[in-house]
Design an enzyme around this catalytic site. Structure first.
Site, short mmCIF file in Angstrom:
data_model
loop_
_atom_site.label_atom_id
_atom_site.label_comp_id
_atom_site.label_asym_id
_atom_site.label_seq_id
_atom_site.Cartn_x
_atom_site.Cartn_y
_atom_site.Cartn_z
NE ARG A 18 -0.49 4.78 -4.39
CZ ARG A 18 0.80 4.45 -4.33
NH1 ARG A 18 1.36 4.14 -3.18
NH2 ARG A 18 1.54 4.43 -5.42
CG ASN A 36 -1.82 1.36 -4.46
OD1 ASN A 36 -2.78 2.10 -4.54
ND2 ASN A 36 -0.80 1.43 -5.30
#
Length: 90
Positions: A18, A36
Site C-alpha cells: 500500500r 487492504n
C-alpha cells in the site's frame, strides 16, 4: 480523466504494497486511494488521464513493493467525483 477500481491478487499484504503504491501514485500524479481487503487482496481507486493511468496500472502489475508480487489484477471503470490526493485507507 478516468477512474478505475483495481483489485490486486498475490503477495500484497504485509509487504509495504500500500505504501509503495501510494508513493508511486503521488510520483505519477495519480489520485485515489489504496486499502487492504479482508480476502487478502488490495483495492485501489486510481484517477488520472488515460496515458498516466495505463502506465500506473502497468507498474502496479509489476508490484511497486520489492517484497511482494502480483499474480493478477482486475480493472473496472467506475464513476467517481474528482479526487485531489492519493491516500492509504485503513
Amino acid at each position: 480523466m478516468q477512474t478505475k477500481k483495481i483489485i490486486v491478487h498475490g503477495l500484497v499484504q504485509g509487504v509495504g504494497f500500500r505504501w509503495s503504491t501510494q508513493a508511486l501514485a503521488r510520483q505519477m500524479g495519480i489520485h485515489g486511494n489504496v486499502k487492504n481487503n479482508a480476502d487478502g487482496t488490495v483495492a485501489i481507486v486510481a484517477q488520472g488521464d488515460s496515458l498516466k493511468l495505463a502506465e500506473f496500472i502497468s507498474k502496479v502489475k509489476a508490484s511497486p513493493s520489492p517484497a511482494g508480487y502480483v499474480d493478477k489484477i482486475e480493472v473496472t471503470d467506475i464513476e467517481e467525483k474528482p479526487l485531489h490526493s492519493f491516500n492509504v485507507v485503513f
